[in-house]
Design a protein around this motif. Structure first.
Motif, PDB file in Angstrom:
ATOM      1  N   ARG A 324       0.831  -1.206   0.000  1.00 30.59           N
ATOM      2  CA  ARG A 324       0.000   0.000   0.000  1.00 30.59           C
ATOM      3  C   ARG A 324       0.873   1.268   0.000  1.00 30.59           C
ATOM      4  O   ARG A 324       0.586   2.229  -0.717  1.00 30.59           O
ATOM      5  CB  ARG A 324      -0.910  -0.001   1.220  1.00 30.59           C
ATOM      6  N   VAL A 325       1.910   1.247   0.818  1.00 31.88           N
ATOM      7  CA  VAL A 325       2.795   2.414   0.895  1.00 31.88           C
ATOM      8  C   VAL A 325       3.499   2.632  -0.444  1.00 31.88           C
ATOM      9  O   VAL A 325       3.548   3.762  -0.967  1.00 31.88           O
ATOM     10  CB  VAL A 325       3.829   2.238   2.021  1.00 31.88           C
ATOM     11  N   LEU A 326       4.041   1.564  -1.023  1.00 31.15           N
ATOM     12  CA  LEU A 326       4.756   1.674  -2.295  1.00 31.15           C
ATOM     13  C   LEU A 326       3.828   2.123  -3.413  1.00 31.15           C
ATOM     14  O   LEU A 326       4.160   3.024  -4.205  1.00 31.15           O
ATOM     15  CB  LEU A 326       5.400   0.336  -2.648  1.00 31.15           C
ATOM     16  N   ILE A 346       0.113   8.302   1.301  1.00 32.77           N
ATOM     17  CA  ILE A 346      -1.327   8.156   1.153  1.00 32.77           C
ATOM     18  C   ILE A 346      -1.766   6.693   1.216  1.00 32.77           C
ATOM     19  O   ILE A 346      -2.878   6.372   1.643  1.00 32.77           O
ATOM     20  CB  ILE A 346      -1.802   8.807  -0.170  1.00 32.77           C
ATOM     21  N   GLY A 347      -0.878   5.776   0.825  1.00 36.73           N
ATOM     22  CA  GLY A 347      -1.225   4.356   0.859  1.00 36.73           C
ATOM     23  C   GLY A 347      -1.536   3.850   2.257  1.00 36.73           C
ATOM     24  O   GLY A 347      -2.333   2.918   2.430  1.00 36.73           O
ATOM     25  N   LEU A 348      -0.926   4.460   3.288  1.00 38.56           N
ATOM     26  CA  LEU A 348      -1.206   4.055   4.671  1.00 38.56           C
ATOM     27  C   LEU A 348      -2.651   4.311   5.039  1.00 38.56           C
ATOM     28  O   LEU A 348      -3.215   3.611   5.903  1.00 38.56           O
ATOM     29  CB  LEU A 348      -0.290   4.816   5.638  1.00 38.56           C
ATOM     30  N   ALA A 349      -3.278   5.313   4.408  1.00 40.94           N
ATOM     31  CA  ALA A 349      -4.672   5.627   4.707  1.00 40.94           C
ATOM     32  C   ALA A 349      -5.633   4.633   4.078  1.00 40.94           C
ATOM     33  O   ALA A 349      -6.839   4.705   4.312  1.00 40.94           O
ATOM     34  CB  ALA A 349      -5.003   7.032   4.229  1.00 40.94           C
ATOM     35  N   LEU A 350      -5.112   3.692   3.294  1.00 41.06           N
ATOM     36  CA  LEU A 350      -5.951   2.701   2.625  1.00 41.06           C
ATOM     37  C   LEU A 350      -5.687   1.298   3.156  1.00 41.06           C
ATOM     38  O   LEU A 350      -5.918   0.312   2.465  1.00 41.06           O
ATOM     39  CB  LEU A 350      -5.704   2.753   1.111  1.00 41.06           C
ATOM     40  N   THR A 351      -5.208   1.210   4.397  1.00 40.86           N
ATOM     41  CA  THR A 351      -4.917  -0.103   4.985  1.00 40.86           C
ATOM     42  C   THR A 351      -6.104  -0.787   5.658  1.00 40.86           C
ATOM     43  O   THR A 351      -6.086  -2.010   5.802  1.00 40.86           O
ATOM     44  CB  THR A 351      -3.770   0.005   6.014  1.00 40.86           C
ATOM     45  N   PRO A 352      -7.150  -0.068   6.129  1.00 47.85           N
ATOM     46  CA  PRO A 352      -8.262  -0.791   6.770  1.00 47.85           C
ATOM     47  C   PRO A 352      -8.821  -1.876   5.856  1.00 47.85           C
ATOM     48  O   PRO A 352      -8.919  -1.699   4.634  1.00 47.85           O
ATOM     49  CB  PRO A 352      -9.298   0.311   7.024  1.00 47.85           C
ATOM     50  N   GLN A 353      -9.192  -2.978   6.455  1.00 51.46           N
ATOM     51  CA  GLN A 353      -9.666  -4.137   5.702  1.00 51.46           C
ATOM     52  C   GLN A 353     -10.800  -4.770   6.497  1.00 51.46           C
ATOM     53  O   GLN A 353     -10.705  -4.907   7.704  1.00 51.46           O
ATOM     54  CB  GLN A 353      -8.515  -5.135   5.534  1.00 51.46           C
ATOM     55  N   ALA A 354     -11.892  -5.123   5.815  1.00 48.31           N
ATOM     56  CA  ALA A 354     -13.042  -5.614   6.592  1.00 48.31           C
ATOM     57  C   ALA A 354     -13.807  -6.691   5.833  1.00 48.31           C
ATOM     58  O   ALA A 354     -13.236  -7.645   5.335  1.00 48.31           O
ATOM     59  CB  ALA A 354     -13.950  -4.451   6.961  1.00 48.31           C
ATOM     60  N   GLY A 355     -15.134  -6.485   5.737  1.00 46.80           N
ATOM     61  CA  GLY A 355     -16.049  -7.547   5.334  1.00 46.80           C
ATOM     62  C   GLY A 355     -15.784  -8.187   4.001  1.00 46.80           C
ATOM     63  O   GLY A 355     -15.837  -9.411   3.865  1.00 46.80           O
ATOM     64  N   ARG A 396      -3.415   9.771  10.829  1.00 48.45           N
ATOM     65  CA  ARG A 396      -2.032  10.228  10.740  1.00 48.45           C
ATOM     66  C   ARG A 396      -1.748  10.825   9.362  1.00 48.45           C
ATOM     67  O   ARG A 396      -1.093  11.873   9.235  1.00 48.45           O
ATOM     68  CB  ARG A 396      -1.080   9.078  11.024  1.00 48.45           C
ATOM     69  N   VAL A 397      -2.227  10.170   8.307  1.00 48.95           N
ATOM     70  CA  VAL A 397      -2.013  10.666   6.950  1.00 48.95           C
ATOM     71  C   VAL A 397      -2.749  11.989   6.743  1.00 48.95           C
ATOM     72  O   VAL A 397      -2.225  12.917   6.116  1.00 48.95           O
ATOM     73  CB  VAL A 397      -2.478   9.620   5.907  1.00 48.95           C
ATOM     74  N   LEU A 398      -3.959  12.102   7.279  1.00 50.58           N
ATOM     75  CA  LEU A 398      -4.732  13.337   7.123  1.00 50.58           C
ATOM     76  C   LEU A 398      -4.065  14.517   7.809  1.00 50.58           C
ATOM     77  O   LEU A 398      -4.240  15.664   7.398  1.00 50.58           O
ATOM     78  CB  LEU A 398      -6.144  13.140   7.689  1.00 50.58           C
TER      79      LEU A 398
END
Length: 400
Positions: A324-326, A346-355, A396-398
């Protein structure tokens, strides 16, 4: 124990009555999960999966039912219905007007995160010596993002500007692309490892093409038929009918339920200009099924083999975060002019993972049952971790 009770007591037990009681217990537990989530800010999804793991401990360790199905065959249909609802609603996000508004910037960032992250996970796991099926399955699953966690974190931060708009635009379409990537990956795996290459290729083409045809066959009539009755119960009937038809026909035809539902949802969203009520009605009935989905996902983990997946879980988490970071960093280098203002993290802000990730894991486990106890514990454990740490990383990213 019940056999020793006096004969005059009208107490009966059966799998059906036990299922009804268990479903009531699960929904009751979700009420407490909501309360705990509001007071601790721990995501509801994580709490519900932990409830499922507690149930797995009771069922497998205390009662000794290592391989038994908790609901006696009812688990799979409930999970299937929840996944179809999620995919249908994700398809509704793929409006042409919305895609035009989001523009090339969001598309570039989204694709870089998907392609870069997925490739790094897959290549990394292969380099570590894991089987091709495990590496490709987890790479495809890693693409999914939890839009609810990202959106909620953006709203809480109350920050305006380009970055929040880009994040919200990405999560609006990210899981939809993830479903497509997952469907293609599963079909390709079936073709690669199939004993008869030609037959496996035809099966893969049918799984994807048949899903598109099924989605169109149900979605196009729904465009005209739905939303023409008065608001209220009839519209709920329409929504439930769509979900049941998609779930039932996709299962019987052997096509991707996620892709078919996404196609149907997209068609209804783009062509039914006379209403939007069907989507709202599905959202109203979705949560109880998601409660069953998350709890039963946790309860499906084989605890006796879960410890074998610890190294794989750690590797998957590290590779997914790195991917995600790369991917996010590279996207800021090649993005249009406005993209230069985005942070490289910005990739760190897209790490949540769910259903959706858990749903993909369950589908992969169904396709490759011999690897069920390898893939499922990894995704469940990593989802809990990403749901706990993901919102922190978004904030953190925001602030950067």
């Amino acid at each position: 124990m019940i056999e020793r009770l006096p004969e005059w007591l009208p107490i009966q037990t059966s799998q059906a009555t036990v299922n009804i009681i268990l479903l009531g217990v699960i929904l009751t537990a979700s009420i407490f999960a909501d309360t705990i989530a509001r007071r601790t800010r721990v995501p509801r999804i994580s709490i519900l999966m932990l409830v499922g793991i507690v149930i797995a401990v009771i069922h497998q360790v205390w009662l000794g039912q290592r391989d038994g199905d908790l609901l006696g065959g009812l688990t799979e249909p409930l999970i299937q219905l929840a996944l179809v609802m999620v995919a249908f609603l994700l398809g509704s996000e793929l409006k042409v007007s919305r895609l035009r508004r989001t523009g090339p910037l969001i598309l570039v960032v989204s694709l870089f995160v998907i392609v870069g992250g997925g490739l790094l996970v897959g290549a990394g796991l292969l380099a570590l010596g894991y089987p091709l099926v495990v590496a490709v399955s987890l790479a495809a699953i890693s693409v999914a993002t939890d839009p609810a966690a990202v959106s909620e974190s953006v709203k809480e931060n109350r920050k305006a500007g380009l970055l929040p708009k880009v994040l919200l635009g990405i999560v609006a379409i990210d899981d939809a692309w993830g479903i497509v990537v997952f469907g293609l990956s599963m079909a390709t795996l079936g073709w690669v490892i199939g004993s008869e290459a030609e037959l496996a290729l035809l099966h893969a083409l049918w799984e994807l093409g048949g899903a598109v045809l099924l989605g169109a066959a149900i979605g196009l009539p729904a465009v005209w038929l739905t939303g023409r009755l008065r608001p209220g119960e009839p519209t709920q009937v329409e929504a439930i009918a769509l979900i049941l038809l998609l779930a039932g026909f996709s299962s019987s035809m052997g096509v991707s339920a996620l892709l078919a539902s996404m196609v149907a949802g997209s068609l209804v969203a783009n062509l039914s200009h006379h209403h939007t009520r069907s989507f709202r009605e599905i959202e109203h009935i979705e949560w109880p099924f998601l409660v069953f989905f998350f709890v039963l996902s946790g309860a499906s983990v084989n605890l006796y083999q879960a410890t074998d997946a610890i190294v794989l879980t750690v590797s998957y988490i590290a590779l997914r975060v790195a991917g995600r970071v790369l991917g996010g960093y590279l996207s800021t280098l090649v993005a249009p002019a406005r993209g230069k203002k985005l942070p490289g993290s910005i990739g760190l802000a897209l790490t949540p993972q769910a259903g959706v990730a858990i749903g993909m894991a369950l589908l992969a486990a169904e396709r490759f049952p011999e690897l069920r106890d390898t893939i499922l514990p990894v995704v469940v454990a990593s989802t809990i971790i990403f749901e706990l740490l993901g919102p922190v990383l978004v904030r953190r990213v925001l602030r950067s």
